[in-house]
Design an enzyme around this catalytic site. Sequence first.
Site, mmCIF file in Angstrom:
data_model
loop_
_atom_site.group_PDB
_atom_site.id
_atom_site.type_symbol
_atom_site.label_atom_id
_atom_site.label_comp_id
_atom_site.label_asym_id
_atom_site.label_seq_id
_atom_site.Cartn_x
_atom_site.Cartn_y
_atom_site.Cartn_z
ATOM 1 N N CYS A 177 3.680 0.577 -8.176
ATOM 2 C CA CYS A 177 4.437 -0.646 -7.923
ATOM 3 C C CYS A 177 5.383 -0.909 -9.092
ATOM 4 O O CYS A 177 4.982 -0.800 -10.253
ATOM 5 C CB CYS A 177 3.480 -1.826 -7.763
ATOM 6 S SG CYS A 177 4.308 -3.400 -7.470
ATOM 7 N N CYS B 203 -4.341 -0.537 -2.568
ATOM 8 C CA CYS B 203 -4.833 0.784 -2.935
ATOM 9 C C CYS B 203 -4.364 1.089 -4.352
ATOM 10 O O CYS B 203 -3.411 0.492 -4.842
ATOM 11 C CB CYS B 203 -4.345 1.854 -1.961
ATOM 12 S SG CYS B 203 -2.565 2.136 -1.982
ATOM 13 N N CYS C 117 0.859 -1.178 0.000
ATOM 14 C CA CYS C 117 0.000 0.000 0.000
ATOM 15 C C CYS C 117 0.899 1.233 0.000
ATOM 16 O O CYS C 117 2.119 1.106 -0.095
ATOM 17 C CB CYS C 117 -1.005 -0.002 1.150
ATOM 18 S SG CYS C 117 -0.318 0.191 2.790
#
Length: 137
Positions: free
Chosen positions: A87, A80, A8
């Site tokens: 990422c 999220c 997250c």
Amino acid sequence: MAKIYFLCTGNSCRSQMAEGFARQLLPADWEVASAGVEVHGVNPLAVQVMAEVGIDIRQQTSKLIDPEYLAQCAVVVTLCGDARDRCPVTPPTVTRLHWPLPDPAQAPGSPAEKLPVFRQVRDQIQAQIVALAKMLK
């Protein structure tokens, strides 16, 4: 040993709770970790609501995503949109799951007023981990 990573934004609430549940509920042959695209420290309300269900995450720490660990994972779960979008790229062998959960730390009000939001997100994460554990057996 298969590896799973929960990600997250700040690795302070959602991913910390997911790591705590996963350590308890996933098969024993899974290595569990969590991280964030930023480091915000573990939120005390996350620690509190996890303790309410018998899971101690006090020793967990807020960490940045480790690209080496990420590349070795069998499963990466983003919690999220920010983590999903930021990422790093993963190999095609990595199964990526996205659970778009609200950030309980962003709930308005006093800590006492935020607690119900933390509990709601905690319970959603628990349900997702239970379902995931059934898939991974």
